[in-house]
Design an enzyme around this catalytic site. Sequence first.
Site, PDB file in Angstrom:
ATOM      1  N   GLU D  60       0.456  -1.124  -0.228  1.00 32.68           N
ATOM      2  CA  GLU D  60       0.126   0.069  -0.395  1.00 32.68           C
ATOM      3  C   GLU D  60       0.302   1.311  -0.264  1.00 32.68           C
ATOM      4  O   GLU D  60       0.486   2.140  -0.754  1.00 32.68           O
ATOM      5  CB  GLU D  60      -1.236  -0.285   1.357  1.00 32.68           C
ATOM      6  CG  GLU D  60      -2.133  -1.088   1.349  1.00 32.68           C
ATOM      7  CD  GLU D  60      -2.230  -2.054   1.960  1.00 32.68           C
ATOM      8  OE1 GLU D  60      -0.721  -3.065   2.018  1.00 32.68           O
ATOM      9  OE2 GLU D  60      -2.623  -3.587   1.381  1.00 32.68           O
ATOM     10  N   HIS D 129      -9.596  -5.864  10.566  1.00 33.16           N
ATOM     11  CA  HIS D 129     -10.511  -5.221   9.654  1.00 33.16           C
ATOM     12  C   HIS D 129     -11.180  -4.458   9.578  1.00 33.16           C
ATOM     13  O   HIS D 129     -12.086  -4.568   8.049  1.00 33.16           O
ATOM     14  CB  HIS D 129      -9.898  -6.314   8.432  1.00 33.16           C
ATOM     15  CG  HIS D 129      -9.380  -7.382   8.206  1.00 33.16           C
ATOM     16  ND1 HIS D 129      -8.201  -8.188   9.136  1.00 33.16           N
ATOM     17  CD2 HIS D 129      -8.920  -7.432   7.133  1.00 33.16           C
ATOM     18  CE1 HIS D 129      -7.184  -8.422   8.737  1.00 33.16           C
ATOM     19  NE2 HIS D 129      -7.374  -8.255   6.895  1.00 33.16           N
TER      20      HIS D 129
END
Lengths: 338, 338, 325, 325
Positions: D60, D129
């Site tokens: 990322e 998450h």
Amino acid sequence: MPKSVKQSLTQSPTEIEKYFREMVLIRKFEEKCNVAYRTGKAGGYLHVYIGQEATGVGWINSLKLGWDYVIAAYRIHAFPILMGTEPVACMAEIMGRVDGPSRGKGGSMHIYDIPRGFFGGWGIVGGHTPLGAGLAFAAKYRKEDRVTLCFLGDGAANAGVFFETLNMAALWDLPVIFIIENNEFAMGTRLEYHAADTELHKRGFPFGIKHERLDGMNVLQVKEDAQRIIDWVRENQKPYVVEVMNYRFVGHGAADNDQTLYRTAEEVEQNKERDPLHILRKIMMENNIMTEEKMEAIESEIEEQVEEIYSQALESPHPEKSEVYDHIYTDMPVEKGH
Amino acid sequence: MPKSVKQSLTQSPTEIEKYFREMVLIRKFEEKCNVAYRTGKAGGYLHVYIGQEATGVGWINSLKLGWDYVIAAYRIHAFPILMGTEPVACMAEIMGRVDGPSRGKGGSMHIYDIPRGFFGGWGIVGGHTPLGAGLAFAAKYRKEDRVTLCFLGDGAANAGVFFETLNMAALWDLPVIFIIENNEFAMGTRLEYHAADTELHKRGFPFGIKHERLDGMNVLQVKEDAQRIIDWVRENQKPYVVEVMNYRFVGHGAADNDQTLYRTAEEVEQNKERDPLHILRKIMMENNIMTEEKMEAIESEIEEQVEEIYSQALESPHPEKSEVYDHIYTDMPVEKGH
Amino acid sequence: MPTLTYRDALRQALIDEMDRDPEVFLIGEDIGRYQGTFRVTQGLFDKYGKDRVIDAPITEPGFTGMAVGAAMVGLRPVVEMMTMSFSILALDQVINSAAKVHSMTGGQASVPMVIRGPGGHANQLSAQHSHSLEGWYAHVPGLKVVVPATPADAYGMLKTAIRDDNPVIFTENPGLYALKGEVPTESGDFTVPFGKARIAREGTDVTLVAYSRMVSVCEAAADLLEKDGISAEVVDVRSLLPLDTETIYASIQKTNRAVVVYEDWRSGGFGAEIAARIGEECFDSLDAPVGRVGGLNVPTPYSRVLELECIPNEHDVVAAVRKIG
Amino acid sequence: MPTLTYRDALRQALIDEMDRDPEVFLIGEDIGRYQGTFRVTQGLFDKYGKDRVIDAPITEPGFTGMAVGAAMVGLRPVVEMMTMSFSILALDQVINSAAKVHSMTGGQASVPMVIRGPGGHANQLSAQHSHSLEGWYAHVPGLKVVVPATPADAYGMLKTAIRDDNPVIFTENPGLYALKGEVPTESGDFTVPFGKARIAREGTDVTLVAYSRMVSVCEAAADLLEKDGISAEVVDVRSLLPLDTETIYASIQKTNRAVVVYEDWRSGGFGAEIAARIGEECFDSLDAPVGRVGGLNVPTPYSRVLELECIPNEHDVVAAVRKIG
Ligand SMILES: Cc1ncc(C[n+]2csc(CCOP(=O)(O)OP(=O)(O)O)c2C)c(N)n1
Ligand SMILES: Cc1ncc(C[n+]2csc(CCOP(=O)(O)OP(=O)(O)O)c2C)c(N)n1
Ligand SMILES: [Mg+2]
Ligand SMILES: [Mg+2]
């Protein structure tokens, strides 16, 4: 599979049977986890280890259990089980029940057994690799000869923090082995689409870390390699990078249904030749270590065991709602309510 | 310095004089920046390029200016100047004045000249390296044959995002050259204390990227290497990793006073033999390219030029207070007040 | 009581705790041989050696994560961020590892670690080096967030932080390092608990709620206000998580007016949370809206002229008090 | 008007913009050959090819930074975060690169890029998450932050986002992907501007301020309240930065009561900012404290029983309204 296994078996039949039993247990346990998911007894992200059993069994069996440290990502059910955690507890965690080691707060991705040296259980790809170095750092700081195994995936081997970790591990001679399980996929992305050079062990090179690509399918070979490397690291107090070649026979997670998006049925079929259980069965037969009947008997026995694990886990209660406020701090309550 | 320079000069005297003038300009400009800092005309973090001039001059002179892209960290004054930005504008930025390219909002670390292809100017160590890949990506996306140079330090070469960037650059064949300027220090930390293997060019290896360690002190050699590699990248549309060996003769930043914490006076003295200006002067003399008198004349001329730059920059006004609200968005005001 | 700078108070806390507990170690960039960028760790490399004062490569995610791993087995790392701005790179390790271990393990493990360093504006460090991140951290369950304003608190709270079994974000403002004050280093084992605000100055007409360097800005504002006959009480909250709302509310019950002051970007800073809570819990006591003074909502520019515009000062606080007056 | 799911509306917006402008490209993990984890990009790899729909390694920071670089020279990257939780790893690139380019270059360059993906709780994804990060982003000057609640807004705002010359954080809630609604895909060039709230439901007694999936939770709460004779107005703010305070304040001037509802951790979420602003600007209109309903301040546990405790539902909203009623 090497042709010459017959001559080179170094493990005793008892040991080999142990590995076989463990591999079958993992296989059946994982299949049952998928059932749990499909029937709504488990949820979230759930990743099974089918196809990778030999790696876990070979490496964990080469450790000093109760002394050495292990940390891994989220495809982890096998590790605590191999390290001695009750499979019922693991299944309970996967089902979000209070008898799980994290009382249902962790789930499939976040199983820990700290007393036994299993440190989870992490969902951020690559994020646990510096923690692995930290475990090794602590051992070294305390002058203990513990070895740390840090398992990661091929996809994780691209994460920046992993390289940062390798540099630190080499700079400070940390006794940690990074085991890249190259199962050829990062979710739906094939190895060659995510890694510029697909020989992932090379990641050790720029830091002067010893690095090898090894087989992850023949458990006897895995065990030998693992023991050699673990012994070396314990002795030499330096890190090691290992790339273990295995294969994921199942979807990335229990919810990954359409595998045709990233591989063909033929490819999977071909790889079945490499199935670690298939290989071990063949070795045992060729070397007269176990009869087919005995194997089948063991398999049925373990199948029953897994049924029992499953139903026991199902009996474990869901947590009380009030537990949502537990374990945020060691010493301080959190504010309640929305 | 190679003994054989006499025979192997491939550059014309005009070119060589250009490099000399540029290197002197950078040296004097940087010395003046340190003065500006000491006298309170500049503040914040200010990092000069003294000892590294040959690297900048050799590489920038090998580009197609106005077409290729350059990005670097925060030790950057030399780059825009070499690419054609008015030195007065750079000095004004360093002093936080409105005639700086960023109208004084960027300062020493954040100089940009977008029309000329200089993309700054970044303070987070390693953080600009994926941006470099992005510039190259854009060129490739648009099927333009621009080459991107991305300069970084030895310390930055440990940053995780740099490795992530190398993987992407190789995976997608981006025409970008990562130039690791190994000046032997990351702030107060010597190379060997921050990098497990001090040959930093090896970082290209796990991604199958061509990589070399090169000299950064003899500008003529630098120019030759730079041209060869830039041409190769333009032609082959692939990334490259270069480690350039130079040396930082000054403190890390203008505020880094006690260099004895990380090096001895003798070490600096010894390295003076490698001073790129010293080397070039010697080459020019040995090859009868320029007399000592001419060199001194040029140096005085440039010294005066820098004085002029300095006083012109000083005349540039500070920004109006209301400018604090400018340039946050392209199309939207921000809320005012505390 | 000895008079120390904030910087020296921090160092003394490190020394006390390192002497007390061999499992405390320090890690960070340039903290050892280079003696620390802001000199907080000066002399400690010589005193404790390279195994306990560790110079790290410029890899915040890496060494922060390493510290978390070490803490999970009981070591007590004190991580220095050269500036807190760089902790942005390590946020994943802070948020996803350190802060969640105790919860995700169901209480099996904890992370006794401290992350400390200068947060907020220094002097012309430009946009990337001037972040106030304490508000982001204080949003995260599992962390504790500490923001001492005085040398004594810096000393007492750092000791508390190192002994805490949970991850503590310890924010020092670069503008405070040279601040001098009395520090009870010699009076036995002085520590300052988290979650107890301090009345920095008593007053009756308005409550100024602040932390870190803004406490002295509020004190200066209170001086100015006093000249105009307005008596301001200054509450130094000292820690954001836990937050001592009791002391804040008690003060407001007395003054009936409040202004929350913070250096971080005004919009979405933790001052908003404090103001929102006051609005919820002190509605009936409030004679005026809860005022706020925060940093300008802009990336901090380099120019000193513009930078000074961004940082709240005592006049901004006075103006805010007048606005709700 | 065609009825589309939120997911399909997003995809249609991508298609419209990719057809319209060849400099728009997509990058993210598993968005191409694998068709996207949440299937937002389904079919786009086949349609636009590997040069415009790019499968990224799990890096990322790397690919976000790469997108910033590409955007600085005018390309229009749309970055998918597989879940917004993973954007934590890329925060440095978002905060320090994307958000600051325009300012640090003194306006020379801009970063026309979108970062999009699911933010908030899905179903038992556990602590790492399940983050709601929009509040953190909305704190950062230089970013725009968009939180559409309906398929039509998802469509119209994603198109606006892609055309915007500034970095836009576009948060989709996983619970919304299957939501159906009318989407004016065929009516010329439909776009929805940022900074204009939407009255999702009119009412007179209390204003519920919400965004993203909490808008439908508030609508459900309004149904329940109606049965008890309480008429709730639901304001869907649609973007947090810019924030349409005008519409919020106008509603409160009518209702004299407000509850701010958000899924993010209650303490320090952007709802605190909204509540603080209401407290500051609507003081004289308010008959009661500004209520807040947020997610529990805990790392989200895996167990569904516990997870459901964490996420605000319509009953929590009703309770909050009653509390200030
Ligand atoms: C930082 C981050 N990005 C994305 C994801 C989503 N994700 C979970 S697993 C996975 C693939 C990882 O592949 P690999 O490392 O090879 O491990 P394997 O699943 O094969 O065991 C991805 C992309 C994540 N969890 N963390
Ligand atoms: C992420 C991050 N961590 C720390 C710093 C503080 N810092 C600025 S420059 C520097 C040293 C960098 O050394 P190197 O990359 O070798 O570049 P050089 O200064 O030698 O040009 C450090 C630690 C920073 N700017 N960013
Ligand atoms: Mg894999
Ligand atoms: Mg350097």
